[in-house]
Structure formats: structure tokens, C-alpha cells
Design an enzyme around this catalytic site. Structure first.
Site, PDB file in Angstrom:
ATOM      1  N   LYS A   1     -21.272   3.783 -24.244  1.00 47.96           N
ATOM      2  CA  LYS A   1     -21.595   2.355 -24.055  1.00 47.96           C
ATOM      3  C   LYS A   1     -21.779   1.694 -25.409  1.00 47.96           C
ATOM      4  O   LYS A   1     -22.375   2.282 -26.332  1.00 47.96           O
ATOM      5  CB  LYS A   1     -22.882   2.262 -23.233  1.00 47.96           C
ATOM      6  CG  LYS A   1     -23.319   0.849 -22.875  1.00 47.96           C
ATOM      7  CD  LYS A   1     -24.589   0.911 -21.990  1.00 47.96           C
ATOM      8  CE  LYS A   1     -24.983  -0.467 -21.474  1.00 47.96           C
ATOM      9  NZ  LYS A   1     -26.182  -0.388 -20.612  1.00 47.96           N
TER      10      LYS A   1
ATOM     11  N   SER B   1     -25.970  -2.994 -16.360  1.00 46.06           N
ATOM     12  CA  SER B   1     -25.192  -3.449 -17.474  1.00 46.06           C
ATOM     13  C   SER B   1     -24.164  -2.429 -17.958  1.00 46.06           C
ATOM     14  O   SER B   1     -23.307  -2.766 -18.783  1.00 46.06           O
ATOM     15  CB  SER B   1     -26.111  -3.833 -18.631  1.00 46.06           C
ATOM     16  OG  SER B   1     -26.834  -2.721 -19.074  1.00 46.06           O
TER      17      SER B   1
ATOM     18  N   SER C   1     -29.548  -0.073 -15.010  1.00 47.50           N
ATOM     19  CA  SER C   1     -28.217  -0.271 -15.594  1.00 47.50           C
ATOM     20  C   SER C   1     -27.318   0.946 -15.665  1.00 47.50           C
ATOM     21  O   SER C   1     -26.153   0.799 -16.020  1.00 47.50           O
ATOM     22  CB  SER C   1     -28.362  -0.870 -17.000  1.00 47.50           C
ATOM     23  OG  SER C   1     -28.834  -2.191 -16.899  1.00 47.50           O
TER      24      SER C   1
END
Lengths: 516, 100, 501
Positions: A79, A154, A178
Site C-alpha cells: 500500500k 482505504s 481499512s
């Protein structure tokens, strides 16, 4: 053999045994990225050359009989909230467009030491704020199961990446859900470890007392493999736990008999989509059939979780994001566009007193102007909203009513879990109130978007562990996620329970249909 | 729980965010709504509850007073929007200190 | 509390101080970057002190220990539970946009440091409200002469450990304030906590001052007292500046009071900067927004607990502070408060040197005299530390012992000391080469008769009642025989003259 079809566990074994080269594996996934990511947009940055070179080096060392790390040759996507010294780290924000940190996050360093092959950085909601990956400054991620829908957030890019076989493993971060929520919406497995289990050093901070890094994979067994490499004490993170790292993979082999799983009746209220409710109940039934017992438990303050979270997180974020001011790194606004008042004589235009129609603002000094405009240009609307909310809730006169109040309710929420875990080993339930929703459906109402976290924020507020994995599909073919939450440091149990479920079911083996 | 446009402008300055007139209007509406939502916590009696700032019970984490490698100046300045090779450069700060 | 006499001044000056000292650690508070002064800009920085994304702080144990040591020396209570908080504000020398400091649970509070003027002009017990531990900001440099629109930022200093010491407004004069700061510096240097060097910025002071004006005209405890608005003075670069600034400001506030009769409470605390060349304080621009620092607990750090055992261990490791050392020297060696003060002000090493000497000599006053008149004087002339001083206590003790034995007198002894110092030879060697020998009384008498014969005028003066004229013979005596004891020569000459008739 088809690398894209193998689990991470099997890939690592195959590479180590010489059945397939690391280069072949890397190429297979990189080709897949080229082939499908145009439509999905899971990646913000792919480094094909570096990945192939790394894989080649691993092949050479294997041939020379040199020792290899536990994840040798395994392609991993990271990420874009984790710092990588050799690739940009943008947090999907214009504020950090092109930013290259001079160091690796601790998790990234551990993955490299384990000889994983980092293929690229995944898309996300800007600064990890969001539940749909629509807050990215560089465009949203599309759910591989239905490209018109959101993958969740997210860590939407990481979830979509694994769901679409662009990498067997992706690293995400979880502050209010997330990892777990996008895993649920994308039909994969996502683990949020106990707070402090995995080092936060090098994770661009959103809410420091809530953030955790975790694996996103196709199975609990794969997650266990990754956890062995990334978990453990880091003296460079004061909030990192000293507890020994259990051999998660070897602890998976145990039957479920005697496992007590809690079910919270309140979870099944009117906010829960009926197909999701059905999938979740089926999962409970499956656990029961496998030898677990299901018990009613209460989390009386869970309904205050969203309100609590949306005070604690923005408050910490408003402070964590203060460093993005254009002074030392990141975006700086071009000078000279705003009018400047004389020092000491009035500052920004007084609202309500004839704010200039042309929107031109006044600032008390060039420095303040630089701050205000750099941040206004660099941050997207959701980030600004949360910074404003957090600044307000911490400000003089409001601190007690908002931030301090939220911290008290946080203690009540944690106590609920401690009480519940006296009678059960794990708590099961939905991870998201709905399956994947259409892109654009919730973007006009921030509050509506906040509610997608309703089942996940409690885990972060209490600092405990949670895992989500697929437990079914809707009639429309969308994944339904199931969540297990466990007491602090219960990762072995969470992984074992999920793994056992995945041996008895095959929801986690389904793949979305994508143009090859 | 409504915020006034003036409240929001004040917060905007504290947060160093330039807000246009439209921004202020929109933000006032959105923040008022969110603050109204989170105010539901007032329903709970928490007078006897100690705030929980850390989920951990950890205490006393230290490091030894041992030097570690620093960055080179070039590395330190590598992402600086403006620098002169030795220092970061920012618009002039004249005659005042930061904190009161 | 004061032990000085009540004055007839029309007002009472009320002063409180806020002192920041940099702790003597090798590395910064939250990272392993060096804290050495004077390095080229941005060469002692890392992701943590630069506030790069993802960076995290880890507390320097030695910094905490030094801070506890300072607080104990200041007689503070050490909290059993302490934590850190973020103080949020935007400034280019503060890269994270917040300073990690302590807000509501500082690690220590409620102490006291007394300052006693060695000449007895004043003594003042100054309460310490709190001592807390926080990180320093970097440096911003603006070169107005260069005419650029830029400010240069050097973050080497960012993250250096600081103790903030806040006093009660117990000081009552600029002189007391300066003396108290000297006492604080002595204490902290003694304990190895800080080198308190204002020129290098390792000690910084802000002062808060106002006047209490009795409205019935006398400085008594009765009647209503008007208080002028408190002013915070910044930008004082030496203890002397502190004294001058406070003196100026008190006078300025008195003038302002007489003109406006404005009392405190009506407007926010004013900040004024001290302009040392001009010798005035100037009002600083009021900030647009009053500072709202939005303090909240630092989530990247965990709290620290301190047990009674920890405190005891810290006390044991502290060493003897100056006040105790002074008292102990006075009591053990029977020297005056003034002498003890002089010695202690020179530092622990010199005190140890003195005690070594006094032990060998077996007596304090003589040793103290030699320290002040000979050792300290020559040490200051030569520069350097007592550790580098070429003469050791055993040598001075040797000289003193020989004087006591009567081998030679004190003034001769001083010459020997000077020669030992200059040549590096041993005492015995110098004594032998200088032809030191005892002079018998008979030889002295013979010598004096010679002098008297050669100096009829002096004889006449002495006969006329001016005994002190005999001192004029000493120089001549020494020329004829350097070993002649000046005091004995003078006395014998006077006796001989008196015996003449």
C-alpha cells in the site's frame, strides 16, 4: 504450472524447490498487472525492472545453494502508505506526488530481508481516509468483481490487487477497518493484527493509536506466512509489543471443537443488507457444524463506535498531517497568487463581512500564505474535512466535550470486549453492512460513507485483532465478508479459525471474471 | 450542533487551510452535520470513566543514548521544495518566534 | 519570603522565570542524531527529527535520567506516572507541526532553589512550579542584510532534549534574578545535567515581571495592592542582560502605571523583546490568534512510571550539589562562607583538589588561603582546568609543611611555589637550588645591625615614632640574604632601634 493459481504458501515452496523460477513467477504477475490493471487501477506505481532483477538474484542464489528468506520469490504489493526508499510514496495524495522517502518502512525492510519481490505500490484512499478508495487523488480503484463498484477502502488497491490475481499478497493498513472492509468487499482475506503487533515505523501515520499494518491474501494460511515475516517487536516503534511472535503457520493445524464464538444480536439491525446477513448466518452455521459453539454476546457501546472513531481518528490525523505544510517536503504552492495584508493589519478575509467574491484570500504573512495554499492545494476534500473536524474537536473550549469524551467512550468500548471475551474466545459477524456499492453512491454524503466502518472501528478502538474473509456471494455475484474479532494477541486463534473455515468451504477460491 | 461560518474560518486558520467562500459554505454545512452526529456521545454518562488514550498498557520504553547514523545533508534536502544546498528555504519569517 | 530589610520603595517588583536548559546527552531526545554544537547545517538530522512521513520517536533514557536528576536537585517531587503531549502549532523550525512536550502530567513539580548572596545582601527561596522534559525546535535564520525574501532553516537542533524549569513569581529584584540564575547554572553544571551556556543556546531564559503597588503609599502588607499587567520579556542573551532588562522593565512599568493606572487582567499578557544594544524592551506584535496549542496525549510514546526505588537510585547517583558542598566545606574545614563559595564556584574538580590539599595539611584555613591567593590566581592567569594544572596538592602541601617546620617563611614559600610551577621541578629541587636555608637569629641580628648602620634616616624615623618605616629595610635585607624572613627582619630592627639610646 500456473503461478497465478497458486497460494503464496505453494508459490514459496515451489520456488524454494526449484519447480519454478522466481523470475517466471514475477513475470506472470507483472504481466497480469499489465493485462488487467488498466481497468482496475489498483496500482499507483509498478517497478517491473527492479522486481525482475530481484527475482533473478533470488534464482541465482538458490542455484548457488545460498540461504534464502522465508518469502523468497514471493511477489508482494505494498500500500502506498508505507515508505519505500526505491519507489515513490504518495499516500494517493497530491501533497506527496513524486515523494521519495530516504528510508524503508520497517515492514518493507522485513519483507525485503525475507526475499519477497516488491512489485509496486497500491492505490488507496488519500492518507488512508475513506471506505471506498474514491478519495484517491489519482483516480479510484474499481472492484474486480464489478468494475462499476468500489472495492472498499482505504486499502482498496491492495484488496483489488489480490482479488484480481495481480499479486498473491498485498500489504494494507487498517485504522477503522481499512484492511478488513475492502477484503470483505473484494472476496479476500485481510488481517488487522493487535495494535503494536506489527511495527508502524515508516507507515505514514493517519491515527497513531489506531493504525496497524497487516497482510491481505487469498487465504488465512497465506496471511499466517506473511505475519511470521512482518510481525514482532521493533525498538524503533515505542508502541510496538515485545511479545514473542508465534509460529503462526504451524499453529493452524488444530480442530475447532470447543471454540466459543460470540454473536452480537445488535449487528443484525436494520442497517445490515439482508443478503449479507444471510451469508453471515451461514458462516455461523458452518462454524457450529465444525464443532464451535455460538453464544449471544453484547457489546453495549458498539453503536457509539462510529461517533467515537470519527472524533479520535480525525483529532490524531489533524496533528499527524500538520507536517505537510510545504516547508520541508511535499507540495508547495507557487508564491504570489494571493493578496497579502500588511503585517499587523487584518488577516484573512472576514467571513460574513463581504468575503471577496473572486475567492481571493488575504494572509497575514507570506509564510502563512504558503502554508494555507500548499495545504489547500495538496489535500483532497475528505482529508481537509477530517483535519478541520479534528482541529475543531481539539481546540480550546471543545476538547472536553469532544476529544476527551470520545476517549472515555473508547474505554467503555474496550471494556465491552474485555467483558465479552470472558465468555467467548472470538466474536463473529459481518464486516460491512452492504456488499460492494456502486462508485459514486456515497461520495456526496460524508456521513453515509463513514457508516461503512460500523462493524470494524471497535476493533481498532479497543486495540484488538480482527480478520475478515469471504463467506458467500450475493445473487449478483458480489462477495460477502465475515469478520472474526479476538482479544489482544489472539492472531493464532483468528488465523486458525479462518483457516479451518477455508478448509471446509471454498468461497475464498472463487475468482472474478476479468479479461485475461 | 451548528457551527457558524466564523467558527469554521477560525478553525481553517488554526489548521492552515486556505478556504474560499464556497469552501467555507460547504465546510460549514458538512462539519455541522458531522459534529451533530458525533455529539450523540453526550448520551453516555462518562463522569467516572478515565479517558483511554493508548490501547496498550505498555510503559517505560526507552533507547540508549547511543549515536546512530544521520542522513546526509543531500538526503535531508532531497525532497525540499526550496533549498540552498545547506538549509531549507521558506518565505521570510521576520522578528517573531513560533510559539508564544 | 525575604530576609532583606523592608524598603521604602513605592512598589514591589515581582519576577518569575522560565528557563530552558539543553541536557548533556550525546544524542537527541527521540533519535540517535548527535547534539554536538556547531555542526554544519542539516548534518545531524534523520527521518525522526526531520518529521518525515512515517517517522516515530523513541525516548532517550539518559535524557530522562538527567531530567530527574535536575528535578531532584531542585527539590521537586517526581511524579510516579508521567506522559508526553503534543503542542500543535505551525512554524518552519518545527518540522512535525507539533512539539512533543509535557502538559498536564509533567514528570516533576513543586520544588525550590534558594539563592543566598555570599555578601549577605539578600537571600531568596524561589519556588519551582514544574520541571518538564520536551524537545527543542530547529533554527531559523533570516539575513536581512542579504535582502532576500527567504528564511533559512537548520534542523540540527530540532529534537535536542530540553528541561523547562518554571518558577513561582518569588524573585523580588533584578539582582536576585541574576544571582538565582547563576545558582541554577552552578547546580546544573555540577550535576552534569547541562553546560548552561547561553552563548551556545544551551540555556535560555524568559522572564515574567510586574509590579505590586500598595495604594496607601507604603510597601506594607496592609491595604490594597494594585498589580500592573504582567509582561513577558524575551531575547535576553546573558544573565547580565536579564538583570538589565528587568531593571529597565520595572522602571518602565512604574512610569506607565503613573500615567495610566492600568492594572493587570484587562488584556492578554504582553510580550516584549529585550534590545540589548539600545537597552530597552519593545512590544512585540500581538499574534493574530491567541495560541491554541490543542494539547493532547502523544500517541506515539507510552507513559513512564517512576518508583520510589528509581528515585532513591537517582538521588544516590546525583553527587553532592553546591549548597551541600559549601556547607560541608565550612563545617569540615572551618573556612568562611565566602571562602567556601569561592571554592565551590570553581567546580567539583577544584573542590576535590582543595580537599586533598587540606587533608594533607591537616587544616583548612591555610589551605584555603593558598588556594585562593596562589593556586586560583595562577590557574586563572594560565587558563585551563585544575586537572591540567602542573602543580599537585601534594606539592603545595609539601611547601606548607616546610613553612610550618620553619624551613622558610610564607613569602619565601610563595616564591618556591612560583618556581615549581614555572620550571616543573620538584619542591626539594627548587628549595635546594634557591639556597634556602634557615637563617639563625644571630645572623639576622648581625644583618640588621648592618642595615641600621647604612640607613640612619630610617633609624631616625623609627626613633621618632614611625615604626612602620622599618619596613623599608626589608627589601635591602632580602637582597643581602634572600632567606631572611621579612617579618623577623622588621621586628629585630625595631627592637634594635628601641634598644639604642
Amino acid at each position: 504450472m500456473q503461478p497465478l493459481e497458486l497460494s503464496a504458501v505453494d508459490l514459496v515452496a515451489a520456488i524454494r524447490q526449484g519447480d519454478v523460477s522466481a523470475v517466471r513467477v514475477a513475470e506472470a504477475f507483472l504481466d497480469r498487472i499489465t493485462s488487467v490493471d488498466g481497468a482496475i487501477h489498483a496500482f499507483l506505481h509498478v517497478d517491473r525492472e527492479a522486481a525482475i532483477a530481484r527475482a533473478a538474484d533470488i534464482d541465482a542464489r538458490r542455484k548457488a545453494g545460498k540461504p534464502l528468506g522465508a518469502l523468497a520469490g514471493l511477489p508482494v504489493a505494498v500500500k502506498d502508505a508505507l515508505c519505500t526508499a526505491d519507489q515513490p510514496t504518495t499516500c494517493a495524495s497530491r501533497m506527496l506526488a513524486g515523494f521519495r522517502p530516504p528510508y524503508d518502512a520497517e515492514v518493507v525492510a522485513r519483507l525485503r530481508r525475507a526475499d519477497a519481490v516488491l512489485v509496486g505500490k497500491t492505490n488507496m484512499d488519500e492518507f488512508a481516509m475513506g471506505g471506498s478508495n474514491e478519495n484517491s487523488a489519482f483516480g479510484p480503484v474499481h472492484n474486480p468483481w464489478d468494475l462499476a463498484r468500489a472495492p472498499g477502502g482505504s486499502s482498496g488497491g491492495s484488496a483489488a490487487c489480490v482479488a484480481a490475481d495481480m499479486a498473491p499478497v498485498a500489504i494494507g493498513s487498517d485504522t477503522g477497518g481499512s484492511i478488513r472492509q475492502p477484503a470483505g468487499l473484494c472476496g479476500i482475506t485481510g488481517l488487522k493484527p493487535t495494535y503494536g503487533r506489527v511495527s508502524r515505523r515508516g507507515l505514514v501515520a493517519f491515527a497513531s493509536s489506531l493504525d496497524q499494518i497487516g497482510p491481505m491474501t487469498r487465504s488465512a494460511a497465506d496471511a499466517a506466512l506473511v505475519m511470521e515475516a512482518i510481525a514482532g517487536h521493533d525498538p524503533g516503534d515505542s508502541t510496538s509489543l515485545r511479545a514473542e511472535v508465534p509460529p503462526y503457520a504451524s499453529l493452524l493445524e488444530q480442530p475447532l471443537t470447543g471454540l466459543r464464538i460470540g454473536r452480537v444480536a445488535e449487528h443484525f439491525g436494520p442497517g445490515l443488507d439482508p443478503e449479507v446477513a444471510h451469508g453471515v448466518e451461514e458462516a455461523f452455521a458452518a462454524f457450529k457444524a465444525a464443532g464451535a459453539t455460538i453464544h449471544d454476546v453484547e457489546l453495549p457501546h458498539a453503536k457509539y463506535g462510529i461517533a467515537t472513531y470519527y472524533l479520535v481518528a480525525p483529532c490524531e490525523a489533524s496533528s499527524n498531517l500538520a507536517r505537510y505544510d510545504g516547508a520541508h517536503y511535499g507540495h508547495r504552492a507557487e508564491p504570489g497568487k494571493g493578496h497579502r495584508a500588511e503585517p499587523g493589519k487584518g488577516h484573512r478575509a472576514e467571513p460574513g463581512k463581504g468575503h471577496p467574491a473572486d475567492g481571493v484570500m488575504t494572509f497575514e504573512s507570506p509564510l502563512v500564505e504558503m502554508y494555507c495554499r500548499s495545504r489547500a492545494e495538496g489535500f483532497g476534500p475528505e482529508v481537509k474535512r477530517r483535519i478541520m473536524l479534528g482541529t475543531y474537536a481539539l481546540s480550546s473550549g471543545y476538547y472536553d466535550a469532544y476529544y476527551a469524551k470520545a476517549l472515555r467512550v473508547r474505554r467503555l468500548i474496550r471494556q465491552d470486549y474485555l467483558d465479552a471475551f470472558r465468555g467467548v474466545d472470538l466474536i463473529g459477524g459481518p464486516v460491512s453492512p452492504t456488499p460492494a456499492f456502486p462508485l459514486g453512491e456515497k461520495t456526496s454524503d460524508p456521513l453515509a460513507m463513514y457508516l461503512v466502518d460500523m462493524y470494524t472501528v471497535g476493533t481498532n478502538l479497543a486495540g484488538i485483532g480482527g480478520i475478515s474473509f469471504p463467506c458467500g456471494f450475493t445473487k449478483g455475484g458480489l462477495p460477502i465478508g465475515f469478520q472474526l474479532q479476538g482479544p489482544a494477541l489472539s492472531e493464532p486463534l483468528l488465523l486458525r479459525a479462518a483457516d479451518r473455515y477455508q478448509r471446509l468451504t471454498d468461497w475464498h477460491r472463487r475468482r472474478p471474471k476479468l479479461p485475461a | 450542533m451548528a457551527l457558524s461560518r466564523q467558527d469554521v474560518a477560525k478553525v481553517g486558520l488554526l489548521a492552515r487551510l486556505a478556504l474560499s467562500g464556497d469552501d467555507l459554505d460547504r465546510m460549514t454545512g458538512e462539519l455541522s452535520k458531522i459534529v451533530g452526529f458525533v455529539s450523540q456521545l453526550e448520551e453516555l454518562d462518562t463522569a467516572d470513566v478515565v479517558p483511554l488514550a493508548h490501547p496498550l498498557d505498555t510503559q517505560n520504553v526507552f533507547r540508549d543514548d547511543e549515536p546512530a547514523a544521520s542522513l546526509t545533508t543531500a538526503e535531508a534536502l532531497q525532497s525540499a521544495p526550496r533549498h540552498d544546498g545547506a538549509c531549507f528555504l521558506v518565505p521570510a519569517v521576520l522578528g517573531e518566534s513560533g510559539a508564544a | 519570603m525575604t530576609t532583606s530589610t523592608a524598603t521604602a520603595a513605592p512598589f514591589m517588583t515581582v519576577i518569575g522565570l522560565e528557563v530552558h536548559v539543553q541536557l548533556l546527552t550525546r544524542t537527541k531526545l527521540f533519535c540517535g542524531c548527535s547534539t554536538k554544537f556547531g555542526a554544519p547545517p542539516n548534518t545531524q538530522v534523520c527521518p525522526t527529527c526531520l518529521g518525515l512521513p512515517g517517522s516515530l520517536p523513541v525516548m532517550n533514557r539518559h535524557a530522562f535520567d538527567l531530567a530527574v536528576r535536575a528535578a531532584l536537585a531542585l527539590d521537586c517531587t517526581i511524579a510516579s506516572f508521567t506522559k508526553w503531549d503534543r503542542k500543535n502549532y505551525f512554524y518552519p523550525d518545527l518540522p512535525k507541526g507539533y512539539q512533543i512536550s509535557q502538559y498536564d502530567l509533567p514528570f516533576s513539580s513543586d520544588g525550590c532553589l534558594e539563592v543566598v548572596d555570599p555578601k549577605g545582601a539578600f537571600s531568596r527561596k524561589v519556588g519551582i512550579i514544574r520541571v518538564h522534559l520536551e524537545e527543542d525546535a530547529g533554527k531559523s535564520m533570516h539575513d536581512e542584510a542579504a535582502g532576500t525574501a527567504d528564511t533559512r532553516i537548520d534542523l540540527n537542533r530540532a529534537g535536542t532534549p530540553l528541561c523547562e524549569i518554571v518558577t513561582q513569581p518569588d524573585l523580588r529584584s533584578p539582582q536576585e534574578a541574576r544571582a538565582w540564575l547563576n545558582e541554577l547554572k552552578l547546580l546544573l553544571v555540577y550535576l552534569g545535567v547541562s553546560d548552561c551556556n547561553m552563548q551556545e543556546g544551551s540555556l535560555r531564559v524568559d522572564a515574567n515581571v510586574n509590579l505590586h503597588i500598595p495604594l496607601d503609599g507604603t510597601a506594607g502588607a496592609d491595604g490594597r495592592v494594585a498589580k500592573t499587567p504582567i509582561v513577558e520579556i524575551k531575547n535576553m542573551n546573558s544573565f547580565r542582560s536579564v538583570e538589565r532588562a528587568l531593571t529597565y522593565e520595572a522602571a518602565r512599568q512604574w512610569e506607565e502605571w503613573q500615567a495610566t493606572k492600568e492594572e493587570m487582567g484587562k488584556r492578554p499578557k504582553q510580550t516584549r523583546g529585550w534590545d540589548d544594544p539600545a537597552g530597552v524592551t519593545r512590544a512585540q506584535r500581538q499574534k493574530e490568534e491567541s495560541s491554541d496549542y490543542r494539547y493532547f496525549p502523544e500517541p506515539d510514546l507510552v507513559p513512564v512510571t517512576v518508583t520510589a526505588d528509581d528515585v532513591a537510585a537517582a538521588r544516590a547517583a546525583m553527587g553532592v550539589p553546591p549548597t551541600e558542598l559549601r556547607r560541608s566545606l565550612e563545617a569540615t574545614w572551618k573556612i568562611s562562607a565566602y571562602d567556601a563559595d569561592v571554592l565551590v564556584n570553581q567546580g567539583r574538580d577544584l573542590v576535590a583538589w582543595f580537599e586533598d590539599l587540606a587533608t594533607r595539611v591537616g587544616e583548612g584555613k591555610v589551605a584555603s588561603n593558598w588556594m585562593q591567593q596562589d593556586v586560583l590566581r595562577t590557574l586563572n592567569e594560565r587558563g585551563g582546568t585544575i586537572a591540567e594544572f602542573p602543580v599537585g596538592p601534594e606539592q603545595v602541601a609539601d611547601i606548607i609543611g616546610r613553612i610550618a617546620q620553619g624551613d622558610f617563611d610564607t613569602s619565601r614559600g610563595r616564591e618556591i611555589f612560583a618556581e615549581v610551577l614555572a620550571s616543573g621541578r620538584s619542591v626539594a629541587d627548587v628549595v635546594a637550588s634557591m639556597g634556602i636555608a634557615a637563617v639563625s637569629d644571630d645572623d639576622l641580628i648581625a644583618l640588621c645591625r648592618e642595615l641600621l648602620a647604612a640607613n640612619p634616616k630610617i633609624v631616625a624615623d623609627v626613633k621618632g615614632g614611625k615604626e612602620q618605616a622599618a619596613a623599608g629595610l626589608i627589601g635591602q635585607a632580602k637582597k643581602k640574604n634572600p632567606n631572611a624572613n621579612p617579618g623577623r627582619v622588621r621586628q629585630i630592627c625595631v627592637d634594635l632601634i628601641k634598644a639604642m639610646e
